[in-house]
Design an enzyme around this catalytic site. Structure first.
Site, mmCIF file in Angstrom:
data_model
loop_
_atom_site.group_PDB
_atom_site.id
_atom_site.type_symbol
_atom_site.label_atom_id
_atom_site.label_comp_id
_atom_site.label_asym_id
_atom_site.label_seq_id
_atom_site.Cartn_x
_atom_site.Cartn_y
_atom_site.Cartn_z
ATOM 1 N N ASN A 59 43.787 71.978 27.951
ATOM 2 C CA ASN A 59 42.383 71.628 28.169
ATOM 3 C C ASN A 59 41.952 72.233 29.498
ATOM 4 O OD1 ASN A 59 39.877 70.493 28.649
ATOM 5 N ND2 ASN A 59 40.522 68.378 28.354
ATOM 6 N N ARG A 69 41.359 72.668 23.644
ATOM 7 C CA ARG A 69 40.056 72.005 23.592
ATOM 8 C C ARG A 69 39.010 73.010 24.041
ATOM 9 N NH1 ARG A 69 36.970 69.042 28.188
ATOM 10 N NH2 ARG A 69 35.244 68.105 27.040
ATOM 11 N N HIS A 78 31.875 65.455 23.051
ATOM 12 C CA HIS A 78 32.854 64.361 22.869
ATOM 13 C C HIS A 78 33.219 64.167 21.399
ATOM 14 C CE1 HIS A 78 31.289 62.577 26.904
ATOM 15 N NE2 HIS A 78 32.400 63.270 27.116
ATOM 16 N N ARG A 117 25.988 63.483 36.732
ATOM 17 C CA ARG A 117 24.854 64.022 35.981
ATOM 18 C C ARG A 117 23.755 62.979 35.875
ATOM 19 N NH1 ARG A 117 28.948 65.660 31.665
ATOM 20 N NH2 ARG A 117 29.687 67.725 32.282
ATOM 21 N N GLU A 149 42.188 62.241 22.581
ATOM 22 C CA GLU A 149 41.751 63.563 22.146
ATOM 23 C C GLU A 149 42.924 64.518 21.981
ATOM 24 O OE1 GLU A 149 37.572 64.336 24.224
ATOM 25 O OE2 GLU A 149 38.920 63.192 25.507
#
Length: 396
Positions: free
Chosen positions: A9, A88, A177, A237, A382
């Site tokens: 990842n 990923r 996601h 964010r 994940e």
């Protein structure tokens, strides 16, 4: 049968990895390379319960993968069982609706989507190129965060802007996601049989945060958009706001609009409001010590999460399940309580005692007696989804 899978990842300044075995159920080794691109780059490797750290001289993604390969060379029992590498990839656009074995076509497709994920996609491509170089002959698979949301209807993914922007440039909501949401949907189906035919709301809450409505096992709406900036307030964010703010910030601070956008991505959210930290744990500790700004940032986070859960729920026939996942969703007792409190008009009510006592790292049901919506904490995984997709595609 040997089925070791290396999961990679790559972020813009980090690289997480793990080697999973036994159909993804066993983690043999895992680690992270951090602060890539700086003089403080280092890599941590955890093996058999022990963690080791070493500096990275060049501080590049290539050096990080090289160190991982060198470690595997010293552990031939793991390396010899390696049958595939799963990556990923944040953005697959409309090109990739599912995971896929990587070839030149796939790499070109990821490059074409890079305009929508300029921080992540170049890092993904570097990671893929380096692993092909260092692990020749081992098949590699790309697993896309966006693919789970390809089931959205046009009324959900189109922006109300001139249609030519979508036709000519692909400007639309993509969502992210997705690998996490797919895992949660599958785990919930095992835990609560029949949920795959019901309406499910999921709040994936971490430094990056989003919500998703899952209707009959498919994504029907999600809060993130063409980039991960849309939707919820997050660690750094801002989430959704009046687009005119970009122009206002640019003019007020005498900076470019790109620099103003950078403020919304990296200096806003929990960090911007609290002026203390983007880490939920730090903010909760400060709140308990009487820091009002820390409390305000957490309460805004809860409020906006509840709003987007309610918004995405408009694509469901019923709200049969509400699932919290991600680092914050799995561990923050305060935010789970505050989010559910703001959803009381929908009949959602969690049991305060169950919420307080929910064990970390385990599936928990927090539903208050009489509440029709089942409220869950389900830890996401994940890496397991990436490993399973990789095994499945290799076997095919």
């Amino acid at each position: 049968m040997q089925d070791n899978i290396l999961v990679v990842n790559c972020g813009s300044s980090s690289l997480k990895f793990a080697v999973l075995a036994n159909a993804g159920q066993q983690t043999l080794v895992e680690g992270i390379a951090e602060r890539l691109g700086s003089d403080e780059s280092l890599i941590s490797i955890k093996y058999q319960g022990e963690k080791s750290q070493s500096p990275l001289i060049e501080g590049t993604h290539k050096e990080a993968v090289t160190v991982i390969k060198q470690w595997l060379d010293q552990h031939p029992d793991i390396l010899q069982g390696l049958v595939g590498i799963g990556h990923r990839v944040v953005h697959g656009g409309e090109t990739f609706a599912s995971s896929i074995i990587i070839d030149e076509y796939v790499i070109n497709g990821i490059e074409e989507c890079a305009k929508f994920a300029p921080l992540h996609s170049p890092a993904h491509i570097k990671g893929i190129e380096v692993t092909f170089e260092l692990f020749p002959g081992i098949p590699q698979v790309a697993v896309f965060d966006t693919s789970f949301h390809q089931s959205l209807e046009a009324e959900q993914y189109l922006y109300p802007i001139p249609m030519s922007y979508y036709r000519n440039h692909g400007f639309r909501k993509y969502g992210f996601h997705g690998t996490s949401y797919r895992y949660i949907s599958q785990q919930l189906a095992k835990t609560s049989p029949g949920s795959e035919q019901q309406g499910v709301l999921v709040a994936h809450l971490g430094n990056g945060a989003s919500t998703c409505a899952i209707n009959h096992g498919q994504s029907s709406d999600t809060s993130m958009g063409i980039t991960p900036l849309e939707g919820l307030m997050m660690g750094t964010r801002s989430g959704s706001l009046d687009p005119s703010l970009i122009s206002f910030i640019s003019q007020a601070e005498n900076i470019s609009q790109d620099a103003a956008l950078d403020v919304l991505n990296k200096q806003s959210g929990l960090l911007g409001v609290s002026e203390l930290s983007n880490d939920c744990r730090t903010l909760e500790e400060a709140m308990l010590s009487g820091d009002e700004r820390a409390k305000l940032s957490l309460d805004i986070f809860a409020s906006r999460t509840a709003k987007y859960l309610a918004s995405t729920a408009t694509t469901l026939d019923s709200i049969d399940h509400l699932v919290f996942t991600g680092g914050i969703g799995e561990n923050s007792v305060y935010l789970r309580e505050q989010i559910c409190q703001r959803l009381k008009a929908f009949g959602i009510k969690l049991d305060e005692t169950k919420n307080q006592q929910a064990p970390r790292g385990e599936i928990s049901n927090l539903t208050n007696e009489g509440c029709q919506t089942q409220i869950w904490v389900i830890p996401t995984n994940e890496e397991l989804m990436i490993a399973l997709d990789t095994i499945s595609l290799i076997q095919k």
